[in-house]
Motif scaffolding. Structure first.
Motif, PDB file in Angstrom:
ATOM      1  N   UNK A 147     -41.371  79.254  67.596  1.00 44.10           N
ATOM      2  CA  UNK A 147     -41.957  78.251  68.474  1.00 44.10           C
ATOM      3  C   UNK A 147     -41.957  78.690  69.932  1.00 44.10           C
ATOM      4  N   UNK A 148     -40.953  79.446  70.352  1.00 42.99           N
ATOM      5  CA  UNK A 148     -40.898  79.883  71.746  1.00 42.99           C
ATOM      6  C   UNK A 148     -42.006  80.880  72.066  1.00 42.99           C
ATOM      7  N   UNK A 149     -42.655  81.442  71.052  1.00 38.04           N
ATOM      8  CA  UNK A 149     -43.744  82.384  71.281  1.00 38.04           C
ATOM      9  C   UNK A 149     -45.083  81.683  71.477  1.00 38.04           C
ATOM     10  N   UNK A 150     -45.078  80.354  71.393  1.00 37.47           N
ATOM     11  CA  UNK A 150     -46.315  79.587  71.558  1.00 37.47           C
ATOM     12  C   UNK A 150     -46.306  78.687  72.786  1.00 37.47           C
ATOM     13  N   UNK A 151     -45.121  78.302  73.246  1.00 38.33           N
ATOM     14  CA  UNK A 151     -45.034  77.300  74.308  1.00 38.33           C
ATOM     15  C   UNK A 151     -44.296  77.827  75.528  1.00 38.33           C
TER      16      UNK A 151
END
Length: 473
Positions: A147-151
């Motif tokens: 998720x940290x790679x999208x937001x």
């Protein structure tokens, strides 16, 4: 940071226009409304399915297992704890594998492994079998990094909280679902607890089969975004992460993380938050049943309200934490509340004041958005549970103290970098091949920051040591 010029460099450079993103053949203008619409598109694509995966892993409230497997003493607690041994061992390697093998391959793979292992848990006949399957279950973890790679950093906390809140809702309904499935006791000669594991495992296995088509890889490889949307997402992440941007994997990065005092401090905070969570949450029905003459279904029902409150407070905290770009204040506040709850638990006799004991049980469950723990509640300590409550109080105090330390340390480091290098908003992010001036601006800024003698890979590998990086306190 000996590679940097320790002189003030306040020259401001024209920032990249955040409202522009370049596609393959077109220039698309992005305003706040269009950006919000794009984020909602990403949310609906990622969060629901990932939350379903996490929810499946928490529908395992069981009863009767100890008697059927002839578990004695602390054997049941040991089986609960060993899950986290596997979890800790594989969390970092799992994140590396997710990056190398791609999420659409790695996440379905660990789901497949989880489903098979969970089904096997329903087939065990003794302590050894349960211990082995619980350990293997812990090996199949790890999605938050994805998720940290999208937001952006001021968006990720809310999305990760949504993801973890699926477990909160599972906690609310898991007991009721388990109670319903328990009526299958005797079917196939197995106990109700075995069917809970078997059905959950088979359902997870079935979902794993469709997961490769439901999970996208990283933004630049997405199947549901247009070329312009991909370019914009990559650009905004570069401007947010910029100074701590993506670099090719190297073992030196792992060494840098292991030797960074901040990493160990955050790990201790995580443990300080998680120990009260799991050690209490896994035994809430048992603790509640000791408050009066409650049957197991009644205790499961009474354990439901705290999870609904946890869901509401988790999301509310995440929204405001992202809004003010601060994590420490919220962690300190909630863990202080946990400390107060444990202090009351220690001082209150649940036999004479069951209502008060029940109400303060809600406190530690507010932190349902994180998780790893040590089981410290033993049957022989009931109903006062001095040992479990005291250990929980100690871990909560550790989380408060270290969260305070990190909040102060990060704020001071941000102020120091602002004084030396100017405001971080002047950082230009990654170079843009479509903007002929971007590269020259980036070179000029690196020169002002004393990075002109470093290669692009070396600058990116600096991570949070980069002059343009600012911590969230």
């Amino acid at each position: 940071m000996s590679d940097f010029k320790e002189t003030a460099a306040h020259e401001e450079f024209p920032p990249l226009k955040q409202e522009q993103a370049y596609g393959d053949d077109e220039l698309m203008v992005w305003d706040a409304v269009a950006e919000k619409r794009l984020m909602r598109k990403i949310d609906w694509r990622l969060i629901p399915f990932l939350s379903l995966l996490y929810l499946l892993s928490f529908l395992d409230r069981v009863d009767g297992l100890e008697a059927d497997l002839n578990l004695t003493g602390n054997q049941y607690s040991i089986c609960l704890v060993v899950f986290f041994v596997g979890y800790v061992i594989t969390e970092t390697p799992s994140n590396i594998a997710l990056k190398k093998l791609k999420p659409s391959r790695w996440i379905p793979l660990i789901m497949f492994f989880w489903g098979i292992t969970m089904t096997c848990m329903g087939l065990v006949h003794n302590f050894g079998g349960l211990l082995a399957t619980r350990f293997c279950l812990g090996l199949a973890e790890g999605i938050c990094f994805y998720l940290t790679m999208w937001y952006k950093r001021d968006e990720a906390n809310f999305r990760i909280s949504l993801f973890f809140s699926a477990a909160t809702l599972a906690g609310a309904f898991g007991g009721l679902i388990a109670y319903g499935i328990s009526f299958m006791k005797g079917v196939g000669g197995k106990g109700g607890w075995a069917w809970i594991f078997i059905l959950e495992g088979l359902l997870t296995f079935a979902v794993a089969l469709i997961a490769p088509w439901m999970i996208d890889d990283f933004p630049d490889e997405s199947r549901f975004l247009t070329p312009s949307e991909k370019a914009f997402v990559v650009q905004r992440l570069a401007e947010d992460h910029g100074a701590a941007g993506e670099a090719p994997f190297a073992w030196s990065h792992l060494t840098a993380a292991v030797t960074d005092w901040r990493v160990w401090t955050y790990a201790l905070i995580y443990i300080g938050v998680a120990e009260p969570l799991y050690s209490l949450a896994l035994f809430v029905p048992t603790i509640i049943s000791s408050l009066g003459h409650f049957t197991l279904p009644q205790a499961q029902l009474l354990s439901t309200p705290p999870y609904f409150l946890a869901f509401a407070f988790t999301l509310t905290s995440a929204v405001y934490s992202d809004r003010i770009k601060n994590r420490g204040y919220f962690n300190i506040f909630w863990m202080l509340l946990v400390m107060i709850g444990y202090a009351i638990q220690i001082g209150v006799n649940p036999k004479t004041s069951p209502g008060a004991a029940y109400c303060v049980n809600i406190g530690p469950v507010y932190k349902k958005a994180t998780g790893m723990g040590i089981i410290v509640y033993f049957k022989k300590d009931a109903p006062r549970n001095f040992r479990g409550h005291s250990v929980g109080l100690g871990f909560a105090a550790m989380a408060v103290i270290l969260s305070t330390v990190m909040t102060i340390a990060n704020s001071r480091e941000n102020a120091r970098r602002d004084a030396l290098y100017g405001n971080a908003s002047s950082y230009q992010g990654d170079k843009d091949d479509k903007d002929p001036d971007a590269e020259q601006r980036r070179i000029a800024q690196n020169t002002a920051w004393g990075l002109d003698r470093m290669t692009e890979e070396q600058v990116t590998a600096l991570g949070d040591r980069h002059p343009g990086f600012r911590y969230f306190p």
